[in-house]
Design a protein around this motif. Structure first.
Motif, PDB file in Angstrom:
ATOM      1  N   LEU A 545       0.678  -1.307  -0.019  1.00 44.83           N
ATOM      2  CA  LEU A 545      -0.030  -0.028  -0.108  1.00 44.83           C
ATOM      3  C   LEU A 545       0.958   1.328  -0.171  1.00 44.83           C
ATOM      4  CD1 LEU A 545      -2.784  -1.012   2.655  1.00 44.83           C
ATOM      5  CD2 LEU A 545      -2.884  -1.185   0.189  1.00 44.83           C
ATOM      6  N   ASP A 581      -1.914   3.807  -0.985  1.00 51.32           N
ATOM      7  CA  ASP A 581      -3.390   3.449  -1.646  1.00 51.32           C
ATOM      8  C   ASP A 581      -4.069   2.828  -0.118  1.00 51.32           C
ATOM      9  OD1 ASP A 581      -2.850   3.805  -4.176  1.00 51.32           O
ATOM     10  OD2 ASP A 581      -1.405   1.871  -4.239  1.00 51.32           O
ATOM     11  N   ALA A 582      -4.782   4.004   0.183  1.00 52.14           N
ATOM     12  CA  ALA A 582      -5.512   3.687   1.623  1.00 52.14           C
ATOM     13  C   ALA A 582      -6.725   2.935   1.546  1.00 52.14           C
ATOM     14  CB  ALA A 582      -5.933   5.124   2.126  1.00 52.14           C
ATOM     15  N   PRO A 583      -7.405   2.334   2.637  1.00 51.76           N
ATOM     16  CA  PRO A 583      -8.684   1.813   2.574  1.00 51.76           C
ATOM     17  C   PRO A 583      -9.762   2.638   1.821  1.00 51.76           C
ATOM     18  CG  PRO A 583      -7.629   1.357   4.597  1.00 51.76           C
ATOM     19  CD  PRO A 583      -6.910   2.254   3.864  1.00 51.76           C
ATOM     20  N   LEU A 584     -10.762   2.043   1.492  1.00 54.43           N
ATOM     21  CA  LEU A 584     -12.077   2.594   1.007  1.00 54.43           C
ATOM     22  C   LEU A 584     -11.731   3.529  -0.331  1.00 54.43           C
ATOM     23  CD1 LEU A 584     -13.495   3.937   4.231  1.00 54.43           C
ATOM     24  CD2 LEU A 584     -13.951   1.720   3.143  1.00 54.43           C
ATOM     25  N   ASP A 585     -10.900   2.843  -1.321  1.00 53.48           N
ATOM     26  CA  ASP A 585     -10.554   3.528  -2.514  1.00 53.48           C
ATOM     27  C   ASP A 585     -10.203   4.611  -2.252  1.00 53.48           C
ATOM     28  OD1 ASP A 585     -11.220   1.054  -4.090  1.00 53.48           O
ATOM     29  OD2 ASP A 585     -13.321   1.580  -3.752  1.00 53.48           O
ATOM     30  N   HIS A 620     -10.340   9.928  -4.332  1.00 52.65           N
ATOM     31  CA  HIS A 620     -11.275   8.955  -3.794  1.00 52.65           C
ATOM     32  C   HIS A 620     -12.350   8.587  -4.843  1.00 52.65           C
ATOM     33  CE1 HIS A 620     -13.941   6.758  -1.127  1.00 52.65           C
ATOM     34  NE2 HIS A 620     -14.728   7.398  -1.129  1.00 52.65           N
TER      35      HIS A 620
END
Length: 669
Positions: A545, A581-585, A620
């Motif tokens: 990530l 590249d974080a969670p939840l796109d 996002h």
């Protein structure tokens, strides 16, 4: 597929090559099966190949980086490239680039392999090309390829547009932003910058078309709302583009492009005429109309033939006012036409031979208050004829690129420049590879029409720059030696460069004359100059990530005759990039830039101070069609001291923005 060629055509015809970036079957690039999905590049040799296997190093700004950075113009796209320096074009609203200490006049900017018009005959303004169609940007540093002639002493920047897809695709993008504390209207939340982009494309595998439009409006900025002076110019930029791809037969491809760019600028400043400051204003209207055609035909056993033609017309109309009175009404017209033919022989004993010819015509017209500003002429013209031959030879772990370019200029006669590059690669440390590269190239550039004939009149600011018809061509010897080490998730690179230049063209600051309070400068040849240094970079994906990019460049640029450094070339530059590249796109990115102090002028030790900026970018995805993005440019608000004429730090302070991006696609049946 690449550049719109059907997949079955690529499989049957493995040597397709179009001059304007039309691509070939990847197998013809000598890429191994393990590198099937590695980025492919075309600029180094005008034949498609894996980036790591190119004999001349090619740096890449890909679609992912353009999307992460929300880049709108070519200047936005290039500002984070290691070793590349952006600086404002003196007396204009825009930016030029420098590579390895060589200026924008010595760097060739291409769109799909064809030159982009310069701004009033000098250097390409990177703010004058929008990115709605762009897929990637390739950068080659140094004069290493025989495929590029005059104006490519410092290197080549090649902008590659996207393949036009079949089926039906629609896209739209909107952005609005503000400069708190410096918006012209005085409100912190004022939407002082707005942009809009729209695209529609589609068709059948045999016939496809794209229409695209960009509009970028910027109200500029003021230090104080009540001030007349506005350091950040107001501008409105519009670009409209159309592209048609036709697969006329399995062996024949044709591409038509038309691009129209328009710009309206307003500059506001004050000029001191004792005992008071007088309000000054300059408006400029710019138009560029660019049309090109490219065709490629492939014989299964006789190689590939590509033909291209370009017609580009650039005009500007600027009006200078002192208070309400018109002082100067200036019109400039630059036209360029170019055609080329290139034949790529069929692969023979691991060799790829390319032979080509080019012819170009350029003209410049310039009037001020109805009178020609070109010394002794209403219009000046020049013509150039080039022939080049280049052979790419693969010998085991070695590949050699050898070439020769001969050019004949209507004003300066003939010149021959040799080119030679070598690459060696081998496996390294568990799934890694190491590559060594070395190259030598002879660079050569004839003075452009502006440098020889044009009067650049800024009397209201206290100076003029007068063309010098006696200028001689510049020539250089460019040496590059680099090493790249790669492992999954990690790439390290270092390159040592040296450019020895004879008759370097610079504005002659030492011999200025003062007439009626106006300093008169001219262009002059510096007998000997040298730029040398070290470029290093590292890319590391340390978790699935997170990824980190670091780069440092050292440049020593010297006027060897005078024994002093060349102006406006910082010794130290650094770049930093951090992506999550974080969670939840959600994507979070930081980009940092550092530039050391730099010499301001030739006849003093005055230096512009060092500076550093950081940008924050957020993306996002709400669903597979709609995404929202936001950013803060110049996060810590590092801005130049406008009370000092010797501070060339960042012009713009903090900028906060928010945008939406929408995409919709229907696959062809």
């Amino acid at each position: 597929m690449y550049r719109g060629l059907p997949a079955q055509t690529c499989a049957l015809l493995p040597n397709i090559l179009l001059l304007a970036g039309l691509c070939t079957q990847p197998a013809q690039s000598w890429a191994s099966p393990s590198r099937e999905f590695e980025p492919l590049v075309v600029t180094a040799t005008r034949t498609l190949q894996a980036q790591s296997l190119a004999p001349v190093r090619v740096e890449l700004v890909d679609a992912s980086e353009l999307q992460r950075m929300h880049a709108q113009t070519l200047a936005d796209a290039l500002e984070n490239v290691p070793g590349l320096q952006l600086r404002e074009i003196h007396g204009k609203s825009g930016h030029e680039l420098l590579l390895q200490g060589l200026s924008g006049d010595q760097v060739l900017v291409l769109i799909n392999g064809q030159p982009l018009a310069t701004s009033t005959g000098s250097t390409v303004d990177l703010d004058q090309y929008a990115l709605a169609e762009v897929e990637r940007i390739e950068i080659v540093k140094g004069a290493s390829s025989a495929h590029y002639g005059s104006a490519a002493m410092g290197g080549v920047v090649n902008v590659i547009t996207r393949d036009v897809s079949d089926g039906l695709s629609l896209g739209a993008r909107f952005e609005g932003g503000s400069r708190p504390g410096q918006n012209p209207g005085g409100e912190d939340a004022e939407a002082s910058a707005r942009s809009f982009q729209v695209q529609v494309e589609g068709g059948t595998p045999a016939l496809r078309m794209r229409l695209a439009a960009d509009q970028i409006n910027d109200d500029g900025f003021k230090l104080h709302p009540q001030d007349w002076a506005q350091p950040g110019d107001r501008s409105r930029r519009q670009q409209y583009a159309a592209e048609l791809n036709w697969q006329a037969a399995p062996a024949l491809s044709v591409q038509l492009n038309h691009n129209r760019y328009q710009e309206d600028d307003e500059s506001r400043y004050e000029y001191y005429a004792a005992p008071a400051y007088i309000d000054q204003r300059r408006t400029e209207d710019i138009e560029r109309i660019r049309s090109s055609v490219d065709a490629g035909y492939v014989w299964q056993h006789a190689g590939a033939l590509s033909v291209s033609a370009l017609d580009e017309r650039y005009s500007s109309h600027s009006v200078s006012h002192s208070q309400a009175a018109v002082v100067t009404d200036r019109r400039a017209h630059i036209d360029q036409q170019q055609w080329s033919v290139q034949w790529d022989a069929p692969r023979w004993k691991k060799q790829l031979l390319s032979i080509g010819i080019e012819q170009r015509h350029e003209s410049l017209r310039q009037q001020s208050n109805g009178q020609s500003e070109l010394q002794g002429a209403g219009e000046v013209r020049r013509r150039g004829d080039d022939v080049f031959v280049q052979n790419h030879i693969k010998l085991g772990q070695h590949s050699i690129l050898a070439g020769l370019r001969a050019q004949d200029d209507s004003d300066f006669g003939g010149h021959v420049a040799p080119k030679l590059a070598w690459r060696w690669g081998r496996a390294w440390h568990q799934d890694g590879q190491i590559h060594l590269r070395a190259s030598f190239g002879g660079g050569y550039r004839v003075p452009n029409l502006k440098e020889r004939h044009y009067l650049f009149d800024h009397s209201a600011l206290g100076y003029q720059v007068v063309g010098n018809p006696a200028l001689q061509p510049e020539s250089s010897s460019s040496w590059q030696l680099g090493v790249t080490a790669q492992r999954p998730g990690l790439e390290l690179h270092a390159n040592v460069f040296r450019n020895d230049v004879e008759d370097l063209i610079q504005t002659d600051l030492d011999n200025a004359q003062v007439l009626n309070g106006v300093a008169l400068y001219s262009y002059a040849n510096i007998a000997r100059a040298r730029t040398q240094g070290l470029e290093t970079s590292a890319r590391w994906r340390f978790t699935p990530l997170w990824s980190l990019q670091l780069a440092y460049t050292y440049t020593d640029a010297q006027d060897l005759n005078a024994g002093r450094s060349l102006t406006r070339r910082p010794r130290h530059m650094a770049r930093m990039g951090l992506d999550w590249d974080a969670p939840l796109d959600l994507q979070v990115s930081l980009r940092g830039r550092y530039q050391s102090d730099e010499r301001v002028d030739a006849d003093s030790t005055t230096r512009s101070p060092s500076w550093a900026t950081v940008d924050l970018k957020l993306n996002h995805a709400l669903d597979n069609r709609l995404s929202v993005f936001a950013g803060i440019e110049n996060l810590f608000d590092r801005q130049r001291d406008f009370s000092s004429a010797n501070d060339f730090g960042p012009l713009y302070g903090r900028y906060v923005y928010l945008g939406l991006d929408w995409r919709w696609r229907v696959e062809s049946s």
